[in-house]
Design a protein around this motif. Sequence first.
Motif, PDB file in Angstrom:
ATOM      1  N   GLU A  47       0.865  -1.316  -0.011  1.00 28.06           N
ATOM      2  CA  GLU A  47      -0.103  -0.059   0.037  1.00 28.06           C
ATOM      3  C   GLU A  47       0.949   1.184  -0.055  1.00 28.06           C
ATOM      4  O   GLU A  47       0.471   2.302  -0.753  1.00 28.06           O
ATOM      5  CB  GLU A  47      -0.919   0.081   1.286  1.00 28.06           C
ATOM      6  N   MET A  48       1.863   1.088   0.775  1.00 34.76           N
ATOM      7  CA  MET A  48       2.805   2.287   0.786  1.00 34.76           C
ATOM      8  C   MET A  48       3.514   2.546  -0.609  1.00 34.76           C
ATOM      9  O   MET A  48       3.341   3.818  -1.147  1.00 34.76           O
ATOM     10  CB  MET A  48       3.967   2.384   1.670  1.00 34.76           C
ATOM     11  N   ARG A  49       3.948   1.707  -1.142  1.00 34.70           N
ATOM     12  CA  ARG A  49       4.350   1.882  -2.472  1.00 34.70           C
ATOM     13  C   ARG A  49       3.327   2.430  -3.482  1.00 34.70           C
ATOM     14  O   ARG A  49       3.699   3.140  -4.532  1.00 34.70           O
ATOM     15  CB  ARG A  49       4.981   0.487  -3.050  1.00 34.70           C
ATOM     16  N   GLY A  50       1.981   1.694  -3.260  1.00 34.03           N
ATOM     17  CA  GLY A  50       1.116   2.297  -4.308  1.00 34.03           C
ATOM     18  C   GLY A  50       0.814   3.868  -4.091  1.00 34.03           C
ATOM     19  O   GLY A  50       0.736   4.653  -4.894  1.00 34.03           O
ATOM     20  N   ILE A  51       0.784   4.165  -2.756  1.00 33.17           N
ATOM     21  CA  ILE A  51       0.635   5.658  -2.456  1.00 33.17           C
ATOM     22  C   ILE A  51       1.858   6.476  -3.048  1.00 33.17           C
ATOM     23  O   ILE A  51       1.287   7.630  -3.775  1.00 33.17           O
ATOM     24  CB  ILE A  51       0.261   5.741  -0.819  1.00 33.17           C
ATOM     25  N   ALA A  52       2.748   5.993  -2.822  1.00 39.53           N
ATOM     26  CA  ALA A  52       3.959   6.851  -3.364  1.00 39.53           C
ATOM     27  C   ALA A  52       4.161   6.823  -4.857  1.00 39.53           C
ATOM     28  O   ALA A  52       4.453   8.039  -5.194  1.00 39.53           O
ATOM     29  CB  ALA A  52       5.478   6.070  -2.957  1.00 39.53           C
ATOM     30  N   ARG A  53       3.494   5.971  -5.414  1.00 39.31           N
ATOM     31  CA  ARG A  53       3.699   5.752  -6.980  1.00 39.31           C
ATOM     32  C   ARG A  53       2.506   6.880  -7.458  1.00 39.31           C
ATOM     33  O   ARG A  53       2.833   7.714  -8.387  1.00 39.31           O
ATOM     34  CB  ARG A  53       3.241   4.372  -7.566  1.00 39.31           C
ATOM     35  N   LYS A  54       1.385   6.861  -6.833  1.00 38.74           N
ATOM     36  CA  LYS A  54       0.410   7.877  -7.162  1.00 38.74           C
ATOM     37  C   LYS A  54       0.896   9.307  -6.951  1.00 38.74           C
ATOM     38  O   LYS A  54       0.547  10.048  -7.668  1.00 38.74           O
ATOM     39  CB  LYS A  54      -1.041   7.569  -6.403  1.00 38.74           C
ATOM     40  N   LEU A  55       1.395   9.280  -5.900  1.00 37.72           N
ATOM     41  CA  LEU A  55       1.886  10.688  -5.595  1.00 37.72           C
ATOM     42  C   LEU A  55       3.032  11.250  -6.536  1.00 37.72           C
ATOM     43  O   LEU A  55       2.813  12.193  -7.082  1.00 37.72           O
ATOM     44  CB  LEU A  55       2.597  10.610  -4.048  1.00 37.72           C
ATOM     45  N   ALA A  56       3.742  10.530  -7.068  1.00 33.82           N
ATOM     46  CA  ALA A  56       4.958  10.701  -7.783  1.00 33.82           C
ATOM     47  C   ALA A  56       4.242  10.998  -9.412  1.00 33.82           C
ATOM     48  O   ALA A  56       4.967  12.016 -10.078  1.00 33.82           O
ATOM     49  CB  ALA A  56       5.920   9.506  -7.958  1.00 33.82           C
ATOM     50  N   LEU A  57       3.267  10.547  -9.765  1.00 29.70           N
ATOM     51  CA  LEU A  57       2.713  10.604 -10.910  1.00 29.70           C
ATOM     52  C   LEU A  57       1.687  11.720 -10.843  1.00 29.70           C
ATOM     53  O   LEU A  57       1.212  12.064 -11.938  1.00 29.70           O
ATOM     54  CB  LEU A  57       1.864   9.375 -11.484  1.00 29.70           C
ATOM     55  N   GLY A  58       1.453  12.194  -9.546  1.00 34.72           N
ATOM     56  CA  GLY A  58       0.805  13.403  -9.639  1.00 34.72           C
ATOM     57  C   GLY A  58      -1.051  13.166  -9.651  1.00 34.72           C
ATOM     58  O   GLY A  58      -1.717  13.968  -9.710  1.00 34.72           O
ATOM     59  N   GLN A  59      -1.140  12.143  -9.293  1.00 35.34           N
ATOM     60  CA  GLN A  59      -2.445  11.273  -9.154  1.00 35.34           C
ATOM     61  C   GLN A  59      -3.197  11.309  -7.721  1.00 35.34           C
ATOM     62  O   GLN A  59      -4.422  11.094  -7.667  1.00 35.34           O
ATOM     63  CB  GLN A  59      -2.639   9.967  -9.862  1.00 35.34           C
ATOM     64  N   GLU A  60      -2.420  11.858  -6.866  1.00 32.39           N
ATOM     65  CA  GLU A  60      -2.842  11.965  -5.365  1.00 32.39           C
ATOM     66  C   GLU A  60      -2.343  13.388  -4.749  1.00 32.39           C
ATOM     67  O   GLU A  60      -1.470  13.904  -5.210  1.00 32.39           O
ATOM     68  CB  GLU A  60      -1.951  10.869  -4.697  1.00 32.39           C
TER      69      GLU A  60
END
Length: 174
Positions: A47-60
């Motif tokens: 879940e933390m990797r998924g949150i970080a990925r969305k944040l890096a892509l600007g989706q979060e």
Amino acid sequence: MPLFIALPYMLIEALAFWAVAKWLGVGTALFLLILCFFLGLFLAAFEMRGIARKLALGQEDPGKAAGDIGLTAAGAMGVAMPGFVTSVLGLLLIIPPTRAVVRKSLAKKLRAKVEDLGVRSFEATNAYRQRASYGSFDPRVVDAKEDDPKLDEDSLKRWTDNVKPEDFGTSGER
């Protein structure tokens, strides 16, 4: 951990383990504890990797992501603590739907506390206190201070002698 927290925690976890061991057996209860530990930590990392990925892509949204990471970390700590109750509570913080409910609830409470702090801070300062100043009746005194008004009998007499209806803004009309 303070004693007034540690004792109820140990009692609740011991009772939960006893109930699960009585229901499924001691071996199965121990296996489930170990399974919850590893499964919970794996799920938290995922879940933390998924949150970080969305944040890096600007989706979060960064604020939402910070709240999600904090709650996921708290969930991982709950899973890592020994016991069924803390493992279940930790898993609930790791799973996205329940984490969103908890995040929104905590955000409302935090926002209310911050607003309350702001109001109390503003009221503690002198900035909100209104000061009434009616100035001076003497037209020659432009910069009359609030603490030192220059109102005496002579200036009041001069003002009343020269008063006109235009001074009150209605020009005599009603």
